[in-house]
Design a protein around this motif. Structure first.
Motif, PDB file in Angstrom:
ATOM      1  N   THR A 658      54.075  40.911  47.622  1.00 44.28           N
ATOM      2  CA  THR A 658      53.047  41.200  46.628  1.00 44.28           C
ATOM      3  C   THR A 658      52.471  39.882  46.140  1.00 44.28           C
ATOM      4  OG1 THR A 658      53.943  43.310  45.857  1.00 44.28           O
ATOM      5  CG2 THR A 658      52.600  42.068  44.301  1.00 44.28           C
ATOM      6  N   THR A 659      51.143  39.805  46.136  1.00 42.61           N
ATOM      7  CA  THR A 659      50.432  38.623  45.669  1.00 42.61           C
ATOM      8  C   THR A 659      49.585  39.008  44.460  1.00 42.61           C
ATOM      9  OG1 THR A 659      50.308  37.727  47.909  1.00 42.61           O
ATOM     10  CG2 THR A 659      48.789  36.805  46.281  1.00 42.61           C
ATOM     11  N   ILE A 660      49.622  38.178  43.422  1.00 38.62           N
ATOM     12  CA  ILE A 660      48.791  38.379  42.240  1.00 38.62           C
ATOM     13  C   ILE A 660      47.800  37.224  42.165  1.00 38.62           C
ATOM     14  CG2 ILE A 660      48.725  38.755  39.749  1.00 38.62           C
ATOM     15  CD1 ILE A 660      51.680  39.479  39.857  1.00 38.62           C
ATOM     16  N   LEU A 661      46.522  37.572  42.103  1.00 35.58           N
ATOM     17  CA  LEU A 661      45.462  36.570  42.023  1.00 35.58           C
ATOM     18  C   LEU A 661      44.752  36.652  40.671  1.00 35.58           C
ATOM     19  CD1 LEU A 661      43.723  37.057  45.506  1.00 35.58           C
ATOM     20  CD2 LEU A 661      45.539  35.428  44.924  1.00 35.58           C
ATOM     21  N   LYS A 662      44.243  35.496  40.245  1.00 31.06           N
ATOM     22  CA  LYS A 662      43.430  35.451  39.033  1.00 31.06           C
ATOM     23  C   LYS A 662      42.312  34.425  39.235  1.00 31.06           C
ATOM     24  CE  LYS A 662      43.709  35.099  33.982  1.00 31.06           C
ATOM     25  NZ  LYS A 662      44.581  34.840  32.818  1.00 31.06           N
ATOM     26  N   ARG A 663      41.104  34.766  38.769  1.00 31.73           N
ATOM     27  CA  ARG A 663      39.983  33.840  38.895  1.00 31.73           C
ATOM     28  C   ARG A 663      40.108  32.743  37.856  1.00 31.73           C
ATOM     29  NH1 ARG A 663      35.197  32.961  36.664  1.00 31.73           N
ATOM     30  NH2 ARG A 663      35.509  34.660  35.172  1.00 31.73           N
ATOM     31  N   ARG A 664      39.827  31.530  38.286  1.00 34.43           N
ATOM     32  CA  ARG A 664      39.876  30.407  37.355  1.00 34.43           C
ATOM     33  C   ARG A 664      38.729  30.536  36.364  1.00 34.43           C
ATOM     34  NH1 ARG A 664      43.733  27.020  38.511  1.00 34.43           N
ATOM     35  NH2 ARG A 664      44.471  26.710  40.663  1.00 34.43           N
ATOM     36  N   PRO A 665      39.013  30.453  35.054  1.00 36.51           N
ATOM     37  CA  PRO A 665      37.950  30.603  34.045  1.00 36.51           C
ATOM     38  C   PRO A 665      36.835  29.582  34.264  1.00 36.51           C
ATOM     39  CG  PRO A 665      40.116  30.625  33.013  1.00 36.51           C
ATOM     40  CD  PRO A 665      40.335  30.246  34.444  1.00 36.51           C
ATOM     41  N   GLY A 666      35.576  30.040  34.095  1.00 34.12           N
ATOM     42  CA  GLY A 666      34.426  29.154  34.192  1.00 34.12           C
ATOM     43  C   GLY A 666      34.006  28.825  35.603  1.00 34.12           C
ATOM     44  N   SER A 667      34.645  29.458  36.611  1.00 31.87           N
ATOM     45  CA  SER A 667      34.309  29.120  37.996  1.00 31.87           C
ATOM     46  C   SER A 667      33.178  29.978  38.546  1.00 31.87           C
ATOM     47  CB  SER A 667      35.533  29.256  38.898  1.00 31.87           C
ATOM     48  OG  SER A 667      35.971  30.595  38.953  1.00 31.87           O
ATOM     49  N   SER A 668      32.616  30.868  37.719  1.00 30.95           N
ATOM     50  CA  SER A 668      31.485  31.684  38.160  1.00 30.95           C
ATOM     51  C   SER A 668      30.671  32.090  36.957  1.00 30.95           C
ATOM     52  CB  SER A 668      31.963  32.928  38.912  1.00 30.95           C
ATOM     53  OG  SER A 668      32.518  33.858  37.994  1.00 30.95           O
ATOM     54  N   GLY A 669      29.563  32.718  37.221  1.00 30.28           N
ATOM     55  CA  GLY A 669      28.716  33.220  36.144  1.00 30.28           C
ATOM     56  C   GLY A 669      29.093  34.637  35.787  1.00 30.28           C
ATOM     57  N   LYS A 670      28.082  35.506  35.625  1.00 23.74           N
ATOM     58  CA  LYS A 670      28.328  36.888  35.236  1.00 23.74           C
ATOM     59  C   LYS A 670      28.975  37.657  36.380  1.00 23.74           C
ATOM     60  CE  LYS A 670      24.455  37.080  31.992  1.00 23.74           C
ATOM     61  NZ  LYS A 670      23.208  37.775  31.632  1.00 23.74           N
ATOM     62  N   GLN A 671      29.611  38.739  36.001  1.00 19.89           N
ATOM     63  CA  GLN A 671      30.271  39.562  36.993  1.00 19.89           C
ATOM     64  C   GLN A 671      29.251  40.167  37.942  1.00 19.89           C
ATOM     65  OE1 GLN A 671      32.886  42.436  35.337  1.00 19.89           O
ATOM     66  NE2 GLN A 671      33.538  43.252  37.298  1.00 19.89           N
ATOM     67  N   ALA A 672      29.519  40.078  39.214  1.00 18.85           N
ATOM     68  CA  ALA A 672      28.623  40.646  40.209  1.00 18.85           C
ATOM     69  C   ALA A 672      28.808  42.145  40.293  1.00 18.85           C
ATOM     70  CB  ALA A 672      28.885  39.997  41.572  1.00 18.85           C
ATOM     71  N   PRO A 673      27.723  42.933  40.232  1.00 14.45           N
ATOM     72  CA  PRO A 673      27.862  44.385  40.287  1.00 14.45           C
ATOM     73  C   PRO A 673      28.286  44.848  41.673  1.00 14.45           C
ATOM     74  CG  PRO A 673      25.557  43.785  40.360  1.00 14.45           C
ATOM     75  CD  PRO A 673      26.318  42.514  40.107  1.00 14.45           C
ATOM     76  N   ALA A 674      29.027  45.910  41.708  1.00 13.63           N
ATOM     77  CA  ALA A 674      29.433  46.482  42.989  1.00 13.63           C
ATOM     78  C   ALA A 674      28.256  47.192  43.628  1.00 13.63           C
ATOM     79  CB  ALA A 674      30.582  47.461  42.785  1.00 13.63           C
ATOM     80  N   PRO A 675      28.118  47.151  44.968  1.00 10.10           N
ATOM     81  CA  PRO A 675      27.025  47.852  45.626  1.00 10.10           C
ATOM     82  C   PRO A 675      27.098  49.351  45.362  1.00 10.10           C
ATOM     83  CG  PRO A 675      28.399  46.628  47.217  1.00 10.10           C
ATOM     84  CD  PRO A 675      29.025  46.484  45.879  1.00 10.10           C
ATOM     85  N   GLU A 676      25.986  49.951  45.082  1.00 10.82           N
ATOM     86  CA  GLU A 676      25.971  51.368  44.737  1.00 10.82           C
ATOM     87  C   GLU A 676      26.324  52.243  45.927  1.00 10.82           C
ATOM     88  OE1 GLU A 676      22.519  51.081  41.284  1.00 10.82           O
ATOM     89  OE2 GLU A 676      22.224  52.313  43.061  1.00 10.82           O
ATOM     90  N   THR A 677      26.156  51.719  47.118  1.00 18.57           N
ATOM     91  CA  THR A 677      26.402  52.520  48.311  1.00 18.57           C
ATOM     92  C   THR A 677      27.874  52.588  48.693  1.00 18.57           C
ATOM     93  OG1 THR A 677      25.998  50.566  49.679  1.00 18.57           O
ATOM     94  CG2 THR A 677      24.124  52.026  49.251  1.00 18.57           C
ATOM     95  N   VAL A 678      28.693  51.754  48.052  1.00 21.36           N
ATOM     96  CA  VAL A 678      30.116  51.736  48.387  1.00 21.36           C
ATOM     97  C   VAL A 678      30.834  52.810  47.589  1.00 21.36           C
ATOM     98  CG1 VAL A 678      32.225  50.381  48.383  1.00 21.36           C
ATOM     99  CG2 VAL A 678      30.049  49.300  48.948  1.00 21.36           C
TER     100      VAL A 678
END
Length: 681
Positions: A658-678
């Motif tokens: 089991t691997t747990i990942l976390k995004r480093r704070p400040g490494s991106s802008g706003k959350q990218a929306p999920a594609p509506e077709t998925v």
């Protein structure tokens, strides 16, 4: 049973008094009214044996509920067990409450009640149902005890407790059987064979506290310590509903134990058993020559498979006895919550009964309506009288609204054990990994109902006894694979919504099944034992640290907004991936579990945001006994839509990990929306 010699004098208040002037009753009219209604929530302050001063004379007041008794006397070591020396008086005939005051008695004296029934020739010496202390088995007398001697030091814990036990707080529970957690070697004489003995409450307090604190558990849950006669019942056949077992010390010793854990910031939960009681003749069974506490019809009042009686939940005095017991432990011993045992057996009239061996309810159904009412009244009383405490149902059926308020028709519990998740996952983990792809639904099905109740994920004592095998022995494969399987499973469990519960021994991979009569195999943690055991212990400690520190694992634990699948469909690789979210999306964690021993190189995984991700935990790390197949410090996302996300990363999935990942704070802008077709799972 054969009747002892009947006293010549009946227990009449008008004809027989201990003093020239009548001793006033400890019961007011309001006390009696509440008892009759089943709502005297401090009944233990009146019933039983209590130190009392009458007209300047110190002594003990005795009170007993026995409506069908013809005569009762108090017998004990203070009167040579003489049945004629201290007669009780029927003070309150309508309810059948008997009393007497014996001057000069002090704490430590042994006593019982000698009862003679007016309905038949039945006679018996009974222990006090409200006794605060009992003799060490096999002796059975009650002991006069003052439970108000301990000076509590846990005010800070009690003040913080409501916040610490909210639904959105982390709760990681270490389940303990005090009699077999750890024994103390002892020689009675020089040169004699060394024997094991129980640790006392005062010995257990620092030892258990240090261990639990090191591992990061927030609570301990004790298998029943309410007095019980038979070690092999593990405490689940209770005779003393107001007495901590004398196996480990005195009531004050147990208060010291609870206080010690509280001062270290550890909550104490207690298994409590209102579902049935044993048939031992000295206790509640056939108490006054009638089925006073148990239902008189064996089709409703007996568990033949368990060899025990079922309480008569339709009787207000019996409900009062039980509810007052629950509140007693929460008030007088500062217990933080009750795990109510065998709730399913209470809810269904046909539980473990063949057709024709049970009585339908008034509507012709199998629901035990009186037990439902009792459980609702119990939970209402707990929340009203001792706010900040919790109740947890061990309920194995699909009964609805177990953890919903009583005003909407629920039972009112705080939490419920998720037995479905437990059975599905243990069945899945036993499969050889080559067959897991065909049973992928075992992992994913629990999310179909994960928010129908407030769940605890239990890996309890029941799963490591009766030839079921210990946790580590349930795992397939060679030695390395067994431990890797178990680490992967625990990592997935700590990521799954729900509070966590692990029975002792599972934290270090004990090979043998739990045996109530012997200590855990602590030698496995000391050289030259295999290091996998201590490495598993370190892994549990790190899981608990992350669970406590990361808001995503608890802030929305009972809210569907706190969980989202990334990919629940990869059955070909036996891989699942999901997100745990908090109100602040910067705290989002991603869990990926590879349930096969095959490493997956170049595994592309959808991520909810652009940025740089790092491994918060990998169960395959060498420090935990893994192969060390890690992903390095930083993993940069690609603008490649994948699974349910607009961005993705490429990982190496270690075998059985089991691997747990976390995004480093400040490494991106706003959350990218999920594609509506998925399509979301």
């Amino acid at each position: 049973m054969s009747a002892p010699l009947l006293p010549q004098q009946p227990g009449s208040d008008t004809n027989h008094r201990s003093h020239k002037q009548e001793i006033p009753s400890v019961f007011s009219e309001f006390d009696l009214y509440l008892f009759g209604q089943g709502k005297h929530f401090r009944l233990y302050e009146k019933m039983g044996a209590h130190l009392r001063v009458v007209d300047g004379v110190e002594g003990v007041n005795f009170a007993l509920w026995a409506p069908h008794a013809r005569s009762i006397s108090v017998i004990g070591d203070f009167n040579d067990w003489n049945r004629s020396a201290n007669l009780m008086h029927l003070r309150h005939q309508d309810l059948g409450v008997w009393e007497c005051f014996i001057p000069g008695l002090k704490t430590g004296s042994l006593y019982k009640f000698a009862l003679y029934s007016r309905t038949n020739n039945y006679a018996a010496d009974k222990i006090d149902p409200f006794a605060f202390s009992c003799e060490l088995r096999p002796h059975t007398a009650s002991i006069i005890t003052d439970i108000h001697q301990h000076e509590w030091q846990d005010a800070d814990w009690l003040e913080r407790r409501p916040k610490l036990q909210e639904l959105n707080a982390p709760m990681s529970v270490y389940e303990v059987h005090l009699g077999s957690w750890r024994h103390v070697p002892e020689r009675h004489q020089p040169g004699a064979v060394e024997e094991d003995r129980f640790m006392t409450y005062r010995e257990l307090a620092p030892a258990l506290t240090d261990y639990v604190k090191k591992l990061g558990f927030t609570h301990v849950e004790l298998l029943p310590i309410t007095e019980f006669p038979f070690d092999g019942s593990w405490g689940y056949q209770v005779t003393g509903y107001y007495a901590p077992t004398s196996r480990f010390g005195t009531p004050e010793d147990f208060q010291y134990f609870v206080d010690y854990l509280h001062q270290a910031g550890i909550g104490v939960l207690l298994d409590w058993v209102p579902s049935h009681f044993p048939k031992d003749g000295h206790a509640l069974s056939y108490f006054d020559g009638t089925h006073l506490y148990e239902h008189p019809d064996s089709r409703k009042g007996e568990h033949k498979e368990w060899g025990s009686y079922v309480f008569d939940y339709g009787r207000s005095e019996v409900r009062n006895f039980l509810i007052a017991s629950a509140l007693f432990w929460l008030r007088e011993y500062h217990i933080d919550g009750l795990r109510v045992d065998a709730v399913a057996s209470m809810l269904y009239l046909d539980y473990l009964r063949d057709p024709g061996q049970w009585i339908p309810n008034i509507h012709g159904g199998r629901e035990h309506l009186e037990a439902v009412t009792f459980l609702q009244q119990l939970n209402e009383a707990v929340y009203a009288e001792v706010p900040g405490t919790v109740t947890i149902a061990e309920e194995s059926s699909a009964w609805p609204l177990v953890t919903r308020p009583t005003y909407v028709g629920g039972l009112g519990f705080t939490h419920k054990w998720n037995m479905g998740w437990m059975h599905d996952m243990l069945e899945y983990m036993k499969f050889d990994p080559i067959h897991r792809r065909y049973n992928h639904h075992n992992i994913t099905f629990s999310m179909m109902y994960a928010y129908s109740e407030n769940y605890v994920l239990p890996l309890s004592h029941d799963e490591v006894v009766h030839i079921k095998g210990s946790m580590i022995r349930k795992m397939p494969g060679d030695l390395w694979q067994k431990f890797a399987n178990l680490r992967a499973f625990y990592g997935y469990m700590w990521g799954h919504p729900g509070k966590k519960l692990l029975f002792m021994g599972g934290e270090f991979g004990q090979w043998s099944e739990w045996n109530f009569a012997q200590s855990l195999d602590w030698h496995l943690l000391a050289p030259p034992s295999d290091p996998h055991h201590s490495q598993l212990l370190d892994f549990i400690s790190e899981l608990n640290r992350i669970y406590h520190d990361e808001p995503a694992l608890s802030a929305l634990d009972t809210d569907p907004a706190g969980f989202s699948w990334i990919d629940p469909h990869d059955s070909d690789n036996s891989v699942i991936s999901f997100q745990r979210l908090s109100p602040n999306h910067d705290d989002t964690l991603i869990f990926i579990t590879n349930f096969t021993p095959v490493p997956r190189h170049g595994y592309r995984l959808g991520v909810p945001e652009t940025g740089i991700y790092h491994e918060l935990l990998n169960s395959d790390h060498e420090r935990y006994g893994g192969s060390g197949l890690l992903n390095g410090a930083d993993i940069t996302s690609d603008p490649i839509p994948w699974q349910s996300c607009n961005h993705s990363i490429v990982l190496t999935l270690a075998p059985l990990s089991t691997t747990i990942l976390k995004r480093r704070p400040g490494s991106s802008g706003k959350q990218a929306p999920a594609p509506e077709t998925v399509e979301q799972a």
